[in-house]
Design a protein around this motif. Sequence first.
Motif: not given
Length: 811
Positions: A349-350, A345-346
């Motif tokens: 987000d990025r 999920e990062e």
Amino acid sequence: MTSPSEPAPWQDPARPAAERAGEVLRLMTLEEKAAQLYGIWVGADASGEGVAPHQHDLTEEPLVWEEAIRHGLGQLTRPFGTAPVDPAMGVQALANSQKEIAAANRFHIPAIAHEECLSGFAAYTATVYPTPLAWGATFDPGLVEAMAARIGAAMRRVGVHQGLAPVLDVTRDLRWGRTEETIGEDPYLVGTVATGYVRGLQSAGVVATLKHFVGYSASRAGRNLAPVSMGPREVADLLLPPFEMAFTLGGARSVMSSYTANDGVPVAADPDLLTGLLRERWGFSGTVVSDYFGITFLETLHGTAGTAAEAAAAALAAGVDVELPNPRCYGPALVEAVRAGRVPEELVDRAALRVLTQKCELGLLDPDWSPFPGDAAERDAEATGAGAPDVDLDPDEDRDLARRVAEESVVLLANESGALPLAPGGEVAVVGPLADTHEAMLGCYSFPAHVGPAHPDAGLGVEVPTLLESLRAALPGTTLVHRPGCAVDGDDTSGIAEAAAAASRARVCVAVLGDRAGLFGRGTSGEGCDVADLRLPGVQQRLLEALVETGTPVVLVLMTGRPYALGGAGERAAAVVQAFFPGEEGGAAVAGVLTGRVNPSGRLPVGVPRDPGGQPATYLTAALGGASEVSSVDPTPLFPFGHGLSYTEFAWSDFAVAGAAAGGEGPAAAAGPAAGSAAPSAPTDGAFTVACTVANTGGRAGTEVVQLYLGDPVARVSLPVRRLVGYARVDLAAGQRRRVEFTVPADLASYTGPDGRRTVEAGELVLELAASSARAVHTARVRLEGPVRAVDHTRALVSAARLGPPEALEG
């Protein structure tokens, strides 16, 4: 959540954009974050009742609008550029959609609306400017900047936030159909002109999108989307510098990933390129958007992903933030993959943080955001539907600017025995398939050529005079006899004899030949319209040969998207004029050059080949890439890069070269009439100054284009014999002269070595002030001295050119 009357922290314009974006991102669900990472292809209808998603061939199921925007939306794809729509109705329709998008999501965040803007805002009734190859022919970044500012103003006037331009691909093979979209074959010219465009577009508040990053123009045999075999060192020195300029000097805020695979690695799945180079080394902080369907192509064309979710994972990890035009990979497939733990999920987000930051910068998260563009009074009028003003996207000032760009872009290639300018009177045969059609003026990404064919009843939307119409206006008292002779393509030769007969009766024949822009084989130039060789399309060469055989002087006018090899008939023409899809005012511009109202000042941004058999090489080649005893094929062009003639004469004199230390602390040595044999020198962190005086010795005002080339005779790799490192347009009245001086940083002698590092090294260089890449007027050998210096994207990228005041010639 805050109440509508109480601004949320992310709505505070006084706070940094990235901080505001982080605040809202922290509160978003996975579905809401993913919704910011894709666009939906929409189109405005003529009623102004709203826009609805358009189903494209690669969209597997029709999108339901209410469902598609339930969690928000990153981008609206081409609300004006999909079908003809009255601009005022389009403003209302786009605003209605933006209101629905903002109301549907918890944070009231609208979408970024993007459009094509390569030959002007690609919308119905908007000004059609010359195609980018014509921008290159102007050698005038300031004029291109002014043009782009007007394009951006038109886009912002109707609510568009992002433009998918400019194209920074450096032409490598003239057979490529998208050659017309490029600025030329030289990275310095491409970079400086494109930087002007970026500055102009973004000065109007529109995000410029650099494309196609990187390698697209180097596809094998000039075939669209074909694999790219260029090595990383050559990519670094020939294809990347324009992007470096546009980021470093132009401040570009977005980039589009290329379709192609470089050495087998698709760009949309290349983290070394999109993250390692672009962000970590260059410090780019904007958004990366996919070329249309480029993420899907990882699965369907490149074969590097087995499913849409795998394609999404690869692109997101590489650094592609936004999927365009529709959510095939970054929609539910991505959400499901994240939930299943297959995609961190990062990464979502990025990308979402970058998108939201850009929306903050555009004012889309401000508390006073309105779906209607313009000032408060205009917004109120449009919101109530009372007194909403008409939207003129083709005002007189924009047409005037389009004409000026076109006039500066026309190149006079040859003019034997003063065949031009045309004198009035008598009978002139105007022959050729492009003499009396608007198609001669329109590039592939102009709205009438790109979208118009699907809506034939809508008309062009703008006035586009043909060359024949413009010549009639420019040559009163002259009898103009028009015969098409043949079509642009096809094999019908039945009209050639009639055209030749008309030419034989005339005092001069104007032959107007070239291309028709289109898409994927529906034209002779444009996206997907690649060619096997560089012969004129159809039977146009046979028409040209028949005209030349009549003995009547033939003035050949080429209206094309690429240069063509013309054979012996082209060399026997009395004059040759080249125009690259010169836009809605192109007819008047070319007629102005033919009749002498305009003194031509365009210079070739691409060489014109002598042999149609597919010599695609540009002038940027090492010695063994040119004519030599080791090959029976001579690739020397008929007309070289930078070539162009004028109706007046210029003389260059008082050549001087000097070297200076870093900071310009005086000359290290000087070359000129009294300099002796010592070569001027400068340290590897210094600079050279190169200067001469240009005089207009002819009888009318004109513009000379002084070009500065650099050569490095001995290096660790085999380098091009010469490459452009500076240029200046010098405007002179008859009997005037001006001093032209360039400051050439040693950084411009840098190159990428076998170890992949870009360095400046001690050694001998050659500097040439030239009228073209094949015609040096003044040459000097200079030396760099001192230690090897490693440089990066922060190096000096351009030579500063200074023009002295005009002075009268003595005597």
